[in-house]
Design an enzyme around this catalytic site. Structure first.
Site, PDB file in Angstrom:
ATOM      1  N   HIS A   1      -8.064  -4.979  -1.127  1.00  0.00           N
ATOM      2  CA  HIS A   1      -6.803  -4.327  -0.781  1.00  0.00           C
ATOM      3  C   HIS A   1      -6.002  -5.110   0.248  1.00  0.00           C
ATOM      4  CE1 HIS A   1      -3.907  -1.159  -0.412  1.00  0.00           C
ATOM      5  NE2 HIS A   1      -4.137  -1.030   0.881  1.00  0.00           N
TER       6      HIS A   1
ATOM      7  N   SER B   1       0.839  -1.189   0.000  1.00  0.00           N
ATOM      8  CA  SER B   1       0.000   0.000   0.000  1.00  0.00           C
ATOM      9  C   SER B   1       0.883   1.251   0.000  1.00  0.00           C
ATOM     10  CB  SER B   1      -0.951  -0.047   1.199  1.00  0.00           C
ATOM     11  OG  SER B   1      -1.931   0.954   1.105  1.00  0.00           O
TER      12      SER B   1
END
Length: 692
Positions: free
Chosen positions: A666, A551
């Protein structure tokens, strides 16, 4: 085109990288479900799997990861509901998961007796959808009527459906909201407070709702009544319902997130919303004994940055402008508040000092707060797992790099804790040691980091070493027990480093804010300083050292590639942001301009362009071969970042591996079976680069 426009604005401000002055040839890879893009992904996956899955180590890694990710002797993470304990459980037989319930006494026993509330595998099969659990919101005090949040494949966008936990069935003609990034809360048994896409530009530029409406049972959603409206330029508007220990609603607090780090808080009432007197950088924490708790991310009058404050709700309702907060705790220079939670009558504050945790119990007494520290392991990570406003029992956990996770049941009135669960050792920790060092960054700042390494390893630079970093959004990297690292890496002679660089929250808001926007290079310099210190101490060497970031950590690792390719030989870049001159155009990038800056502003674009890895790749440079991986259903950090970085490397004739999962979202860990494969692929790559 955007890049030509930015390049013209930067003339005279900097020598723009050559790639900046051209139209991006890989924009088509931003079409998440585009046919051409998916064909490219399929071809890339095939090439990468031929390298990684055919490695003789893959099957062993895969089976080992599968064993601990689906083990039945894991600690079932507790959630408090309906006078007992909930758990969401996944294993090899139930990869989608079981939502289940038991009593306190049963949970604390060695073999709890669970009652299944909902079987997500059965639901997914019956409805032909890959449902991923995203949580429940149950109406107190009974906690039996619940709003379930279900994601198709792990996306942040969810479908909301009303469920009767007592009968284990969805409510006929009950509340239901179609898929979207949305918030929903119970006002009462027949009324919801909803934030979602109402049509007509009612989502922010970041893709989140800024209009809240009251929706009555039995009425069409189109007739919901508006109660709050922010601005489209905000990040989002989200409500928190303030309930007492009996479950009665005492107030509704709305966070109008103007930017990711700046908010305005409002109390909803019969008249216009009332603003709570707070500085822009403040965060709501919890509600207990009629008091609303906030932390400060900036100095405010006599209160210092990082402090925890309490407002009496009744004072805010009576006259918010004249209400005065009281100080609960002000962390020291080497301390930070990690989390805050409330029980029925007490406040729990989880803090860290020099990246080692503790938890204090606070009691409100005659306008003051008295404190008692819980007897938890020292020199470890500790965290609040779950609390309830209906009683004073709570769960907390402790863990370390080499100490398996333990779960503690506490009583806030006493206050005491007792260990009720322990994770069995997943790897042999006796052969390793943990040290904490400090590196000196480019500007002289001391950067702490942990090293986990074999006790017998020679300090000659020969130890394969994996360095983790993040450095953003005030997220701290604390000691965590990670079976995937221990079993697949440490047991095979590897070492593991965690860098506590600026941008994180290890030392509070100051540590985070020192690496924001135009100061982002400090985080990259800190990371490079840690790598250099590891080499100087001869723990490892560039040939044997790799880095990992996910991320925001993908910004870090991709920049490390372009700025310091000489310091390491492997980089796992997972679910990353990389094209930082375009991140704000990709969902949900616009919400992060407070962290990185706004590429639409020439001055911001200038400092972003200096580090953005996508634009700073140069032909002819010897880069370490990275492993770039993402997820098709990641609707938080767009998969286009990872795709385009790999495509640019390919166009330059530079080595890389690329793999894209099709499910998981994610976090990439929603399905334990896919997650086991994920970790096996990671570690085969690392073994090839650093151990072979």
């Amino acid at each position: 085109m955007r890049r030509v426009f930015i390049a013209s604005l930067l003339t005279g401000l900097l020598a723009a990288p050559a790639a900046l002055a051209e139209e991006d040839p890989f924009l088509w890879l931003e079409e998440v479900q585009g046919q051409r893009a998916l064909e490219w992904v399929k071809a890339q996956n095939a090439k990468t799997l031929a390298v990684l899955e055919k490695d003789p180590r893959f099957e062993a890694f895969h089976q080992e990861a599968l064993a601990f990710l689906t083990a039945t002797d894991r600690i079932p993470t507790p959630e408090l509901r309906a006078g007992g304990v909930d758990n969401f459980w996944q294993d090899a037989k139930n990869p989608h998961g079981l939502w289940r319930h038991t009593s306190f006494d049963s949970y604390a026993s060695p073999n709890p007796e669970w009652t299944t509330v909902l079987d997500l595998d059965a639901l997914s099969k019956a409805e032909g959808t890959h449902w991923i659990w995203k949580g429940s919101d149950c109406l107190p005090p009974a906690d039996q009527r619940c709003l379930l949040k279900l994601s198709d494949g792990g996306k942040d966008a969810v479908t909301v459906r009303e469920f009767d936990a007592a009968s284990g069935k969805f409510v006929d003609a009950g509340f239901q909201l179609s898929e979207g990034k949305q918030s929903v809360d119970w006002l009462d048994a027949d009324t919801l407070l909803v934030g979602r896409d109402w049509g007509g530009d009612t989502l922010t530029e970041s893709g989140y709702p800024f209009v809240l409406k009251r929706w009555k049972r039995g009425t069409p959603l189109t007739e919901a009544q508006e109660v709050f409206r922010g601005e489209r330029t905000d990040v989002q508007a989200s409500p928190t319902l303030l309930r007492d220990s009996e479950g009665q609603l005492q107030g509704v607090l709305v966070n109008r997130a103007v930017t990711f780090f700046e908010s305005e808080f409002y109390l909803l009432g019969d008249k216009a919303p009332t603003r709570v007197p707070l500085p822009g950088k403040a965060s709501f924490q919890t509600f207990v004994q009629g008091q609303v708790l906030f932390t400060l991310e900036e100095d405010w009058g006599r209160f210092k940055q990082g402090s925890l404050l309490a407002y009496v709700l009744a004072d805010l309702k009576k006259d918010a402008a004249s209400a005065r907060p009281t100080l609960v705790v002000a962390p020291g220079a080497r301390q930070s508040i990690d989390s805050v939670a409330a029980t029925q009558t007490r406040l729990l504050v989880n803090m860290y000092e020099d990246v080692k945790g503790f938890i204090d119990v606070y009691t409100p007494t005659k306008g003051k707060w008295t404190r008692t520290r819980l007897a938890l392991p020292k020199n470890a990570s500790v965290g609040i797992t779950t609390t309830s406003s209906a009683h004073d029992r709570f769960f907390v956990k402790s863990q370390g790099f080499l100490e398996p996770t333990a779960l503690w049941l506490g009583d806030a009135r006493t206050p005491t804790v007792r260990k009720v669960k322990s994770l069995p050792a997943r790897f042999n920790a006796s052969t390793h040691r943990v040290d904490q060092y400090q590196a000196v960054s480019k500007d002289g700042t001391r950067i702490p980091y942990f090293v986990v390494r074999p006790k017998t390893a020679k300090l000659d630079g020969s130890t394969p070493t994996l360095v983790h970093g993040y450095g953003g959004f005030q997220v701290s990297k604390t000691p965590v027990y990670q079976p995937e690292v221990g079993k697949l890496w440490l047991e095979r002679g590897g070492a593991y480093v965690v860098a506590n660089i600026r941008g994180g929250g290890e030392f509070g808001p100051r540590w985070h804010q020192s690496a924001l926007r135009e100061h982002r290079q400090r985080a990259f310099d800190d990371f490079a300083a840690v790598l250099e210190d590891v080499i100087q101490r001869k723990v490892s060497s560039p040939r044997r050292m790799g880095i990992y970031g996910r991320s925001n950590g993908g910004v870090l690792t991709s920049v490390a590639m372009t700025q310091h390719p000489e310091l390491f030989n492997a980089a796992v870049i997972e679910s990353p942001l990389i094209d930082m001159l375009r991140y704000h155009k990709l969902p949900a990038g616009a919400s992060w301009v407070g962290e990185y800056g706004n590429p639409e502003v020439p001055e911001d674009a200038a400092f972003i362009a200096k580090y953005s890895a996508y634009q700073n790749l140069k032909p002819g440079v010897h880069y370490p071969k990275p492993y770039i991986t993402t997820n098709t259903k990641d609707d938080r950090v767009h998969p286009g970042h990872a795709r385009k970085f790999a495509a640019r490397l390919e166009a330059m004739g530079l080595p890389y591996l690329y793999y894209e999962n099709t499910d998981g979202g994610h976090s990439n860990d929603a399905d334990p079976l896919l997650n086991a494969r994920r970790w096996a692929l990671h570690h085969v790559y690392l073994a090839q680069q650093l151990m072979d």
